[in-house]
Design an enzyme around this catalytic site. Structure first.
Site, PDB file in Angstrom:
ATOM      1  N   GLU A 204       0.873  -1.188   0.000  1.00 42.39           N
ATOM      2  CA  GLU A 204       0.000   0.000   0.000  1.00 42.39           C
ATOM      3  C   GLU A 204       0.903   1.229   0.000  1.00 42.39           C
ATOM      4  O   GLU A 204       1.788   1.368   0.831  1.00 42.39           O
ATOM      5  CB  GLU A 204      -0.966  -0.031   1.187  1.00 42.39           C
TER       6      GLU A 204
ATOM      7  N   LYS B 110      -3.916   1.251  13.388  1.00 36.97           N
ATOM      8  CA  LYS B 110      -3.267   2.485  13.832  1.00 36.97           C
ATOM      9  C   LYS B 110      -3.701   2.812  15.261  1.00 36.97           C
ATOM     10  O   LYS B 110      -4.869   2.706  15.617  1.00 36.97           O
ATOM     11  CB  LYS B 110      -3.596   3.627  12.883  1.00 36.97           C
TER      12      LYS B 110
END
Length: 302
Positions: A27, A161
């Protein structure tokens, strides 16, 4: 109209896929957006070289002038590294980006979509998106989570995250029957920190175990991806308490300024980097390299 007209492979990736050699999709937002030039370019090269050293071929996933790039040539790496303010694409954005001939970097969901479309079985990144803090009222949940129900790929990352609600993220994954495991750990990593307090039911001890699970999942006809969470190395991991204090400050500032939607993640992460200083940079770089290395080993085993 054929979708193949909108996909371009680097020479290296095209040859690898033609010969059924292992390829790892990367990504691109986690590398090119997370750091400024030339650090982002240098990290992109390091991550790619690390994958090659483990016997696989790197394939950064991005969009340039309305064409999905599966693997980047050196001049394209340089081009993307110098851009600022690029769109961070998720699955929903891809068709619009191709229609409008835009440039974009990919979040995990878009990278998974393209990987599954092109026959790439393993994706690597820093951390996935998830359920945001306060999602019980904002309904802010990353499309990354939903993509695990659709794309049959292995994603190697360092958990979700740390700015997110990790417990709710795990609940969401469980509800949607996503295969979730740690790599040599029974605790969900918290992105740049090792400890989250969230226990994992399963752990894999080797790349071959992950590959076996992927193959068996396919044979059983169980759809969806595998999320493998790999803790950042202890030598560069940030302190969990210090990080959480910085996150609380960033989240409060986002509320005060009315920041929401897709841009909130970058807004909070930028503040987090300011608060954590060089610690977050060191952890982020090591995390991307180690995850790419492990992903390459898994791709080779598959």
């Amino acid at each position: 109209m054929k979708i193949s007209e909108y996909i371009s492979y680097s020479k290296e990736v095209y040859e690898a896929l033609s010969l059924n050699k292992p390829v790892v999709a990367i990504e691109s937002a986690g590398t090119f957006e997370a750091y400024s030039y030339p650090m982002n370019r240098d990290l992109a090269v390091r991550v790619a070289d690390c994958i090659r050293q483990k016997g696989a071929v790197p394939a950064y996933i991005a969009v340039i002038n309305g064409i999905i790039k599966v693997g980047l040539e050196p001049d394209e790496v340089e081009y993307l590294a110098k851009q600022t303010g690029l769109i961070k694409a998720s699955r929903r954005d891809l068709a619009i980006l191709l229609t409008k001939k835009y440039d974009a970097l990919t979040a995990v969901a878009a990278a998974m979509t393209v990987a599954a479309l092109t026959g790439i079985k393993v994706v690597t990144g820093g951390g996935i998106g998830g359920v945001h803090r306060g999602a019980e009222t904002s309904f802010d949940i990353s499309a990354d989570l939903e993509e695990f129900c659709k794309s049959d790929v292995v994603v190697v990352c360092s958990g979700a995250k740390s700015i997110l609600d990790l417990k709710l993220t795990m609940e969401y994954l469980e509800t949607h029957a996503v295969t979730l495991a740690g790599y040599r750990t029974h605790e969900l990593p918290a992105y740049m920190a090792i400890h989250s307090g969230c226990k994992l039911e399963y752990s894999f001890d080797s790349p071959s175990e992950v590959a076996d699970c992927y193959k068996l999942k396919k044979e059983l006809g169980v759809p969806g991806g595998i999320l493998l969470t790999n803790p950042v190395d202890e030598s560069v991991a940030v302190d969990s308490e210090k990080m959480n204090r910085a996150i609380d400050k960033a989240v409060n500032k986002a509320k005060e300024e009315g920041i929401q939607g897709k841009i909130i993640t970058k807004f909070i992460m930028d503040i987090l980097k300011e608060e954590m200083g060089s610690d977050s940079v060191d952890a982020g770089i090591r995390m991307n390299i180690d995850n790419a290395s492990l992903a390459a080993e898994i791709a080779a085993e598959i």
